[in-house]
Design a protein around this motif. Structure first.
Motif, mmCIF file in Angstrom:
data_model
loop_
_atom_site.group_PDB
_atom_site.id
_atom_site.type_symbol
_atom_site.label_atom_id
_atom_site.label_comp_id
_atom_site.label_asym_id
_atom_site.label_seq_id
_atom_site.Cartn_x
_atom_site.Cartn_y
_atom_site.Cartn_z
ATOM 1 N N ASN A 108 23.903 35.771 50.834
ATOM 2 C CA ASN A 108 24.462 34.920 49.767
ATOM 3 C C ASN A 108 23.804 35.192 48.418
ATOM 4 O O ASN A 108 24.412 35.015 47.374
ATOM 5 C CB ASN A 108 24.399 33.436 50.153
ATOM 6 N N ILE A 109 22.529 35.655 48.430
ATOM 7 C CA ILE A 109 21.864 36.035 47.172
ATOM 8 C C ILE A 109 22.432 37.369 46.678
ATOM 9 O O ILE A 109 22.741 37.536 45.505
ATOM 10 C CB ILE A 109 20.331 36.162 47.374
ATOM 11 N N LYS A 131 28.998 41.680 43.375
ATOM 12 C CA LYS A 131 30.209 41.019 43.861
ATOM 13 C C LYS A 131 30.852 41.845 44.978
ATOM 14 O O LYS A 131 30.985 43.060 44.842
ATOM 15 C CB LYS A 131 31.225 40.846 42.727
ATOM 16 N N GLN A 157 24.590 37.908 35.518
ATOM 17 C CA GLN A 157 23.456 36.990 35.327
ATOM 18 C C GLN A 157 22.588 36.948 36.569
ATOM 19 O O GLN A 157 23.010 37.321 37.655
ATOM 20 C CB GLN A 157 23.954 35.591 34.960
ATOM 21 N N GLY A 210 26.688 41.724 39.080
ATOM 22 C CA GLY A 210 26.834 40.438 38.393
ATOM 23 C C GLY A 210 26.161 40.473 37.028
ATOM 24 O O GLY A 210 25.209 41.228 36.803
ATOM 25 N N LYS A 262 25.349 38.580 47.159
ATOM 26 C CA LYS A 262 26.727 38.453 46.669
ATOM 27 C C LYS A 262 26.773 37.929 45.237
ATOM 28 O O LYS A 262 27.777 38.100 44.554
ATOM 29 C CB LYS A 262 27.533 37.551 47.596
ATOM 30 N N GLU A 263 25.712 37.259 44.805
ATOM 31 C CA GLU A 263 25.641 36.857 43.392
ATOM 32 C C GLU A 263 25.216 38.040 42.522
ATOM 33 O O GLU A 263 25.630 38.162 41.384
ATOM 34 C CB GLU A 263 24.659 35.705 43.224
ATOM 35 N N LEU A 264 24.374 38.903 43.083
ATOM 36 C CA LEU A 264 23.930 40.096 42.347
ATOM 37 C C LEU A 264 25.036 41.142 42.283
ATOM 38 O O LEU A 264 25.317 41.711 41.233
ATOM 39 C CB LEU A 264 22.700 40.701 43.035
ATOM 40 N N ARG A 291 21.023 29.523 47.397
ATOM 41 C CA ARG A 291 21.191 29.366 45.955
ATOM 42 C C ARG A 291 21.247 27.872 45.598
ATOM 43 O O ARG A 291 21.598 27.042 46.434
ATOM 44 C CB ARG A 291 22.438 30.107 45.470
ATOM 45 N N PRO A 315 20.850 35.705 39.803
ATOM 46 C CA PRO A 315 21.326 34.754 40.794
ATOM 47 C C PRO A 315 20.433 33.519 40.872
ATOM 48 O O PRO A 315 19.218 33.616 40.785
ATOM 49 C CB PRO A 315 21.269 35.536 42.110
ATOM 50 N N THR A 316 21.087 32.351 41.046
ATOM 51 C CA THR A 316 20.327 31.093 41.091
ATOM 52 C C THR A 316 19.380 31.068 42.279
ATOM 53 O O THR A 316 18.340 30.445 42.227
ATOM 54 C CB THR A 316 21.299 29.905 41.177
#
Length: 441
Positions: free
Chosen positions: A151-152, A158, A179, A177, A154-156, A192, A181-182
């Motif tokens: 899940n981390i 796509k 920005q 990505g 996939k924010e970095l 996240r 990742p949260t």
């Protein structure tokens, strides 16, 4: 370095922080079953492909792909590999490290590819080669593991979609990505922050795979269970979950996702964790005590060859044994017949069968087993005239699955959530399936 370790079934789960100090990866080679290197990724400096010659030599010596040693020392490097989806993932390490850390990381790479692309295959990897390189670049930073949670990642990076692929081709942009990742900023590195869902749900699948060898009299020679609990958790905020079992002592040789609080498990045998967002493997386990492994199916067989006769008799019946009343479905029977069998004339009471006179492989697609009318396959075998009867009878290999049953008897007692006010939907499913399940005749 260790000697021999199991394949994908035998997993060791460790925290990302532990990985960091363990291995400095030089490069990763992806090799197909034909022995072709179809992808390579290097960190720091390029290592010559010739290092794989040591791997190819070991591959030639192994009778099956699964038997290639997972650790191969060379004069200057160590080659560590896993074999999944008909692909060898071979890591090249320069210093001596605990091999299971590397093997677990390679499994994590395979799981990530499967999560990103739906399937992990040579074709899919080649079709998405740019995303593959981007993901590997994030998973290893300068040769040290960094982001290994899906899940981390996939924010970095796509995941690819048809529309995104078309847009990237036209605009020349990438899937990276824009920005940070949260999750990288969160106190819980696998989850996240700011997760929101309209429907809050948590589902768990208890899946057990039974490996067994049954002798001709029906007695069990060996039997063991490899089990996993896979989770799909879509919950808002930062939920804290506990999962308890009716009989946790059944679980042996347990490997956990890093989110599990190990001390709580050790003292209370309760799984306490803040879950990652989405799909993840909560734990895997092993049940090897033979008295705990129930055999769910049996095969009655009468396979006979006579010296000097050109005909042989073939008769098998499949039935349920210890299934707690659950239906056995998806039953497939396969048997490698001796070379002297020219052809087979068989009649199934249900399903369809095929005998290939070239490979001598008999396959019978049985389907569901109805306990009131057991499926059978009967008939004759045409044998080579004048040939002596085979030294040994064929082995029968079985595939099957049983929904809503964990054959070990493992049962989830309850699932509780703390830290959030809403009430989530919760569900537990069980499934047993055959691994390497052989019956000798």
């Amino acid at each position: 370095m260790g000697a021999a370790f199991g394949g994908p079934k035998h997993r060791l789960t460790v925290k990302s922080s532990e990985f960091l100090h363990m291995a400095n990866y030089r490069c990763l080679f992806l090799i197909n079953a034909s022995g072709d290197i179809f992808l390579e990724k290097h960190w720091k400096s390029v290592v010559s492909r010739s290092v794989c010659d040591y791997f190819f030599e070991a591959q030639e010596r192994a009778s099956e792909a699964e038997n290639v040693p997972p650790v191969i020392p060379t004069p200057h490097h160590y080659l560590l590999s896993v074999y999944r989806h008909k692909i060898f993932f071979v890591a090249v390490i320069q210093t001596e490290v605990p091999p299971l850390f590397v093997i677990e990381f390679l499994h994590r790479v395979v799981d990530t590819f499967q999560d990103y692309f739906g399937v992990c295959s040579e074709v899919m990897i080649k079709d998405n080669v740019v995303v593959v390189y981007e993901v590997l670049e994030e998973m290893l930073d300068n040769g040290f593991p960094l982001a290994t949670e899906s899940n981390i990642l996939k924010e970095l990076i796509k995941p690819p979609t048809i529309l995104r692929t078309v847009v990237n081709t036209i605009t020349g942009s990438t899937n990276v990505g824009d920005q940070l990742p949260t999750g990288q900023l969160s106190v819980v590195p696998w989850r996240r922050t700011g997760v929101k869902y309209t429907n809050n749900e948590a589902y768990f699948d208890v899946i057990e795979e039974i490996d067994a060898i049954i002798d001709k009299s029906g007695s069990t020679i060996t039997a063991e269970i490899q089990g996993v609990i896979d989770a799909c958790v879509k919950l808002t905020g930062m939920p804290d979950l506990t999962l308890s079992f009716m009989n946790p002592r059944l679980l042996d040789d347990v490997s956990f996702h890093p989110c599990v609080r190990f001390k709580r498990w050790e003292s209370e045998r309760i799984l306490s964790f803040i879950p990652p967002d989405g799909n993840f493997r909560l734990l895997s386990y092993h049940v090897s005590a033979q008295n705990l492994v129930a055999i769910p199916v049996y095969v009655k067989h009468n396979i006979s060859f006579r010296d000097g006769s050109s005909l042989g008799r073939f008769e098998i019946t499949v039935g349920p044994k210890q299934t707690m009343g659950k239906t056995i479905e998806g039953v497939m029977v396969a048997s490698q017949m001796p070379k002297g069998v020219l052809n087979m004339s068989l009649t199934p009471s249900q399903g369809t069968h095929i005998f290939d006179p070239v490979t001598k492989l008999l396959s019978w697609d049985v389907g569901k087993i109805n306990p009131q009318k057991l499926p059978s396959l009967k008939g004759t075998m045409s044998l080579q005239a004048g040939a002596s009867k085979p030294d040994e009878n064929p082995t029968i290999n079985l595939q099957f699955k049983i929904q809503q049953l964990a054959i070990s008897g493992l049962k989830v007692n309850r699932l509780d959530m703390y830290g959030e006010k809403y009430k989530p939907f919760k569900g537990i499913k069980y499934m047993t399936k055959a691994g390497k399940f052989q019956v000798r005749t």
